[in-house]
Design a protein around this motif. Structure first.
Motif, PDB file in Angstrom:
ATOM      1  N   LEU A 111      -8.973   0.291 -11.636  1.00  0.00           N
ATOM      2  CA  LEU A 111      -7.719   1.168 -12.106  1.00  0.00           C
ATOM      3  C   LEU A 111      -6.875   2.627 -12.123  1.00  0.00           C
ATOM      4  O   LEU A 111      -7.648   3.295 -12.175  1.00  0.00           O
ATOM      5  CB  LEU A 111      -7.266   0.614 -13.220  1.00  0.00           C
ATOM      6  CG  LEU A 111      -5.856   0.371 -14.338  1.00  0.00           C
ATOM      7  CD1 LEU A 111      -5.211  -0.313 -13.344  1.00  0.00           C
ATOM      8  CD2 LEU A 111      -5.634  -0.320 -15.834  1.00  0.00           C
ATOM      9  N   LEU A 112      -6.196   2.747 -11.202  1.00  0.00           N
ATOM     10  CA  LEU A 112      -5.414   4.099 -10.957  1.00  0.00           C
ATOM     11  C   LEU A 112      -4.571   4.381 -11.844  1.00  0.00           C
ATOM     12  O   LEU A 112      -4.296   5.128 -12.384  1.00  0.00           O
ATOM     13  CB  LEU A 112      -5.038   4.241  -9.516  1.00  0.00           C
ATOM     14  CG  LEU A 112      -6.167   4.430  -8.298  1.00  0.00           C
ATOM     15  CD1 LEU A 112      -5.489   4.952  -7.099  1.00  0.00           C
ATOM     16  CD2 LEU A 112      -6.605   6.097  -9.436  1.00  0.00           C
ATOM     17  N   ASP A 113      -3.087   2.879 -11.855  1.00  0.00           N
ATOM     18  CA  ASP A 113      -1.842   3.273 -12.467  1.00  0.00           C
ATOM     19  C   ASP A 113      -0.983   2.058 -13.474  1.00  0.00           C
ATOM     20  O   ASP A 113      -1.776   1.030 -11.574  1.00  0.00           O
ATOM     21  CB  ASP A 113      -1.367   3.972 -11.225  1.00  0.00           C
ATOM     22  CG  ASP A 113      -0.103   4.765 -12.133  1.00  0.00           C
ATOM     23  OD1 ASP A 113       0.210   4.968 -12.771  1.00  0.00           O
ATOM     24  OD2 ASP A 113       1.262   5.033 -11.426  1.00  0.00           O
ATOM     25  N   ILE A 114      -0.462   2.419 -13.291  1.00  0.00           N
ATOM     26  CA  ILE A 114       0.849   0.869 -13.811  1.00  0.00           C
ATOM     27  C   ILE A 114       1.339   1.189 -13.027  1.00  0.00           C
ATOM     28  O   ILE A 114       2.481   2.227 -13.319  1.00  0.00           O
ATOM     29  CB  ILE A 114       0.119   0.439 -15.365  1.00  0.00           C
ATOM     30  CG1 ILE A 114      -1.244   0.140 -15.827  1.00  0.00           C
ATOM     31  CG2 ILE A 114       1.383  -1.138 -15.559  1.00  0.00           C
ATOM     32  CD1 ILE A 114      -1.842  -1.084 -14.913  1.00  0.00           C
ATOM     33  N   VAL A 115       2.663   0.143 -12.298  1.00  0.00           N
ATOM     34  CA  VAL A 115       3.848   0.744 -11.996  1.00  0.00           C
ATOM     35  C   VAL A 115       4.662  -0.050 -13.109  1.00  0.00           C
ATOM     36  O   VAL A 115       5.037  -1.557 -13.053  1.00  0.00           O
ATOM     37  CB  VAL A 115       4.197  -0.574 -11.163  1.00  0.00           C
ATOM     38  CG1 VAL A 115       5.328   0.013  -9.993  1.00  0.00           C
ATOM     39  CG2 VAL A 115       2.949   0.240  -9.759  1.00  0.00           C
ATOM     40  N   LEU A 116       5.930   0.437 -13.486  1.00  0.00           N
ATOM     41  CA  LEU A 116       6.817   0.341 -14.100  1.00  0.00           C
ATOM     42  C   LEU A 116       7.908  -0.046 -13.815  1.00  0.00           C
ATOM     43  O   LEU A 116       8.220   0.188 -12.774  1.00  0.00           O
ATOM     44  CB  LEU A 116       6.943   1.543 -15.543  1.00  0.00           C
ATOM     45  CG  LEU A 116       6.132   2.042 -16.713  1.00  0.00           C
ATOM     46  CD1 LEU A 116       6.630   2.868 -16.954  1.00  0.00           C
ATOM     47  CD2 LEU A 116       5.917   0.720 -17.619  1.00  0.00           C
ATOM     48  N   PRO A 117       8.933  -1.403 -14.699  1.00  0.00           N
ATOM     49  CA  PRO A 117       9.843  -1.820 -13.752  1.00  0.00           C
ATOM     50  C   PRO A 117      11.220  -0.795 -13.550  1.00  0.00           C
ATOM     51  O   PRO A 117      10.369  -0.370 -15.071  1.00  0.00           O
ATOM     52  CB  PRO A 117      10.025  -3.096 -14.407  1.00  0.00           C
ATOM     53  CG  PRO A 117       9.306  -3.130 -15.523  1.00  0.00           C
ATOM     54  CD  PRO A 117       8.137  -1.823 -15.547  1.00  0.00           C
ATOM     55  N   PRO A 118      11.770  -1.132 -13.652  1.00  0.00           N
ATOM     56  CA  PRO A 118      12.823   0.708 -13.565  1.00  0.00           C
ATOM     57  C   PRO A 118      13.612   0.297 -14.963  1.00  0.00           C
ATOM     58  O   PRO A 118      13.876   1.756 -14.935  1.00  0.00           O
ATOM     59  CB  PRO A 118      13.913  -0.188 -12.214  1.00  0.00           C
ATOM     60  CG  PRO A 118      13.171  -1.436 -10.944  1.00  0.00           C
ATOM     61  CD  PRO A 118      12.116  -1.373 -11.901  1.00  0.00           C
ATOM     62  N   GLN A 119      13.987  -0.758 -15.440  1.00  0.00           N
ATOM     63  CA  GLN A 119      14.507  -1.333 -16.697  1.00  0.00           C
ATOM     64  C   GLN A 119      13.509  -1.516 -17.349  1.00  0.00           C
ATOM     65  O   GLN A 119      12.946  -3.119 -16.188  1.00  0.00           O
ATOM     66  CB  GLN A 119      15.938  -1.442 -16.225  1.00  0.00           C
ATOM     67  CG  GLN A 119      16.880  -0.370 -16.053  1.00  0.00           C
ATOM     68  CD  GLN A 119      18.421  -0.477 -15.791  1.00  0.00           C
ATOM     69  OE1 GLN A 119      18.556  -2.158 -16.295  1.00  0.00           O
ATOM     70  NE2 GLN A 119      18.993   0.244 -15.191  1.00  0.00           N
ATOM     71  N   ILE A 120      13.704  -1.983 -18.402  1.00  0.00           N
ATOM     72  CA  ILE A 120      13.009  -2.201 -19.516  1.00  0.00           C
ATOM     73  C   ILE A 120      13.453  -2.786 -20.518  1.00  0.00           C
ATOM     74  O   ILE A 120      14.608  -2.075 -21.378  1.00  0.00           O
ATOM     75  CB  ILE A 120      11.299  -1.821 -19.853  1.00  0.00           C
ATOM     76  CG1 ILE A 120      10.446  -2.897 -20.445  1.00  0.00           C
ATOM     77  CG2 ILE A 120      11.396  -0.889 -20.133  1.00  0.00           C
ATOM     78  CD1 ILE A 120       8.712  -2.778 -20.731  1.00  0.00           C
ATOM     79  N   PRO A 121      13.959  -4.008 -20.852  1.00  0.00           N
ATOM     80  CA  PRO A 121      14.691  -4.424 -22.478  1.00  0.00           C
ATOM     81  C   PRO A 121      13.564  -4.333 -23.867  1.00  0.00           C
ATOM     82  O   PRO A 121      12.608  -4.240 -23.743  1.00  0.00           O
ATOM     83  CB  PRO A 121      14.417  -5.484 -21.988  1.00  0.00           C
ATOM     84  CG  PRO A 121      13.017  -6.568 -21.002  1.00  0.00           C
ATOM     85  CD  PRO A 121      12.948  -5.513 -20.621  1.00  0.00           C
TER      86      PRO A 121
END
Length: 179
Positions: A111-121
């Protein structure tokens, strides 16, 4: 998302822009995050410079829990466990919600990285009482369910769910109640 291999170490491009004119050579100005340490570096590439691009595998993972200074994720298909350190994550760890699914980037099965969504509630857990009719330019501090503290408009109440821009770490609007 593009991952560059610089000196054998994977780096993700956080930001980039081009400079130059018709008379001069163009250059790519980049802001890179080293994926093993989370360290940010600035680097300028000449237009004819070639850099190896990492062949990444993507998987769906679920955020499970924090253990010490590590964040633990479970592969949605194989149930393998992966860990990332808080140092690698940096301030982005404030956007991790238990049992939420994220896109994971793996290189050679690691595992290198986690991609976050542009916005999060995120739910507001603590803030001053709402003030109706306040101007849009007036803000107050709010603490969110993950521990993140940001500024929100005066009309936001405790218990409300808001959208947060994950790149800028800023209020991006109210979360609509329809799901």
């Amino acid at each position: 998302m593009m991952v560059l291999m610089l000196d054998g170490v994977p780096h993700v491009i956080e930001e980039f822009h081009t400079s130059g004119t018709a008379q001069t050579r163009h250059k790519q100005h980049t802001r890179l995050r080293q994926l093993k340490t989370g360290r940010i570096i600035e680097r300028v590439f000449a237009e004819n410079e070639r850099v190896a691009v990492a062949q990444l595998e993507t998987r769906r993972v679920t955020y499970s829990y924090a253990q010490g200074d590590m964040q633990v994720f479970i592969d949605a298909d194989t149930f393998d466990e992966f860990e990332l350190s808080n140092e690698q994550f940096g301030d982005r760890r404030w956007f991790l919600k238990e049992n939420e699914e994220y896109k994971a980037l793996l290189l050679d099965g690691r595992l290198l990285d986690i991609v976050l969504p542009p916005q999060i509630p995120l739910k507001v857990t603590d803030t001053a009482a709402p003030i109706r009719g306040g101007s849009d330019s007036a803000w107050k501090e709010a603490k969110l369910e993950t521990g993140l503290q940001i500024m929100v408009p005066l009309f936001i109440a405790r218990g409300e769910t808001i959208r947060v821009d994950t790149a800028a770490k800023k209020y991006a609007g109210r979360e609509s109640q329809e799901k």
